[in-house]
Design a protein around this motif. Structure first.
Motif, PDB file in Angstrom:
ATOM      1  N   ARG A 165      48.330  43.488  41.719  1.00 14.83           N
ATOM      2  CA  ARG A 165      48.642  44.923  41.776  1.00 14.83           C
ATOM      3  C   ARG A 165      47.437  45.747  42.222  1.00 14.83           C
ATOM      4  O   ARG A 165      47.579  46.680  43.007  1.00 14.83           O
ATOM      5  N   ILE A 166      46.248  45.404  41.718  1.00 16.72           N
ATOM      6  CA  ILE A 166      45.051  46.150  42.110  1.00 16.72           C
ATOM      7  C   ILE A 166      44.727  45.936  43.583  1.00 16.72           C
ATOM      8  O   ILE A 166      44.441  46.885  44.328  1.00 16.72           O
ATOM      9  N   VAL A 167      44.765  44.697  44.037  1.00 15.83           N
ATOM     10  CA  VAL A 167      44.435  44.420  45.438  1.00 15.83           C
ATOM     11  C   VAL A 167      45.493  45.019  46.362  1.00 15.83           C
ATOM     12  O   VAL A 167      45.165  45.550  47.436  1.00 15.83           O
ATOM     13  N   THR A 168      46.750  44.967  45.959  1.00 19.29           N
ATOM     14  CA  THR A 168      47.806  45.587  46.766  1.00 19.29           C
ATOM     15  C   THR A 168      47.535  47.070  46.944  1.00 19.29           C
ATOM     16  O   THR A 168      47.629  47.617  48.060  1.00 19.29           O
ATOM     17  N   PHE A 169      47.171  47.733  45.867  1.00 23.53           N
ATOM     18  CA  PHE A 169      46.876  49.162  45.951  1.00 23.53           C
ATOM     19  C   PHE A 169      45.710  49.416  46.904  1.00 23.53           C
ATOM     20  O   PHE A 169      45.779  50.291  47.785  1.00 23.53           O
TER      21      PHE A 169
END
Length: 204
Positions: free
Chosen positions: A96-100
């Protein structure tokens, strides 16, 4: 810099019609800062790109620094990002963090803000401070603290090294395999490392 005021790698020419608004200046300045960094762009160049008198920039913003600071302000609410990342549980937190981050950087408007900071951060302490604020202090450190992880500042710094390194390599240096990589591939590759830094035991 061409005679028309367009920097190599920037826009190919300003839009037709009269300029003169605060938004016109911001629209012209952002890609120039993104391609040249803070020191590489003059007020006169911004004015030429926007089709305005340089005095109008001082009228609206007061200084080139104030214009730059406004353009690179955080384009999202870090507290909301942290809440959304934690809401789905721990197992896919890195994803989720890397996607953001990756989707922000590849966004045609929001990405330019971060690239402008990246290009300037290498030479200017003020821009480097903005970058630390963006990635570590307001996003990754609170996330690590929320996980009740040991050494949260170190974990945040490790994650930042991955995300800032990717941003520099793709958007500033322009390493082609990264530039050409599909977004989902970059997310899958980097997410595992960020997940490990945030949730798994660290040596030492």
């Amino acid at each position: 810099m061409s005679a028309s005021g367009t920097r190599a790698g920037g826009r190919t020419g300003r839009r037709a019609g009269p300029g003169g608004s605060r938004d016109d200046i911001a629209e012209a300045a952002l890609p120039l800062f993104a391609s040249g960094g803070f020191d590489g762009v003059t007020v006169r160049e911004i004015a030429a790109e926007a089709g305005v008198d340089p005095a109008l920039i001082y009228h609206f913003y007061g200084s080139k620094r104030a214009l730059f600071d406004e353009l690179i302000a955080l384009p999202f609410d870090p507290e909301e990002v942290v809440r959304n990342a934690l809401a789905g549980g721990v197992d896919e937190l890195g994803t989720r963090i890397v996607t953001f981050m990756v989707t922000q950087l590849r966004d045609p408007v929001l990405g330019e803000r971060t690239v402008a900071v990246l290009r300037t951060a290498a030479a200017q302490p003020e821009a480097a401070a903005v970058l630390r604020e963006l990635y570590s202090r307001r996003l990754l450190e609170p996330l690590a603290h929320a996980l009740r992880a040991d050494r949260p500042r170190l974990r945040a710094a490790l994650c930042s090294s991955q995300l800032i390194g990717l941003a520099m390599a793709e958007h500033v240096i322009g390493i082609e395999p990264l530039v050409d990589a599909a977004t989902e591939d970059l997310i899958a590759i980097y997410a595992a490392t960020v997940q490990r830094y945030l949730t798994e035991p660290l040596p030492g």
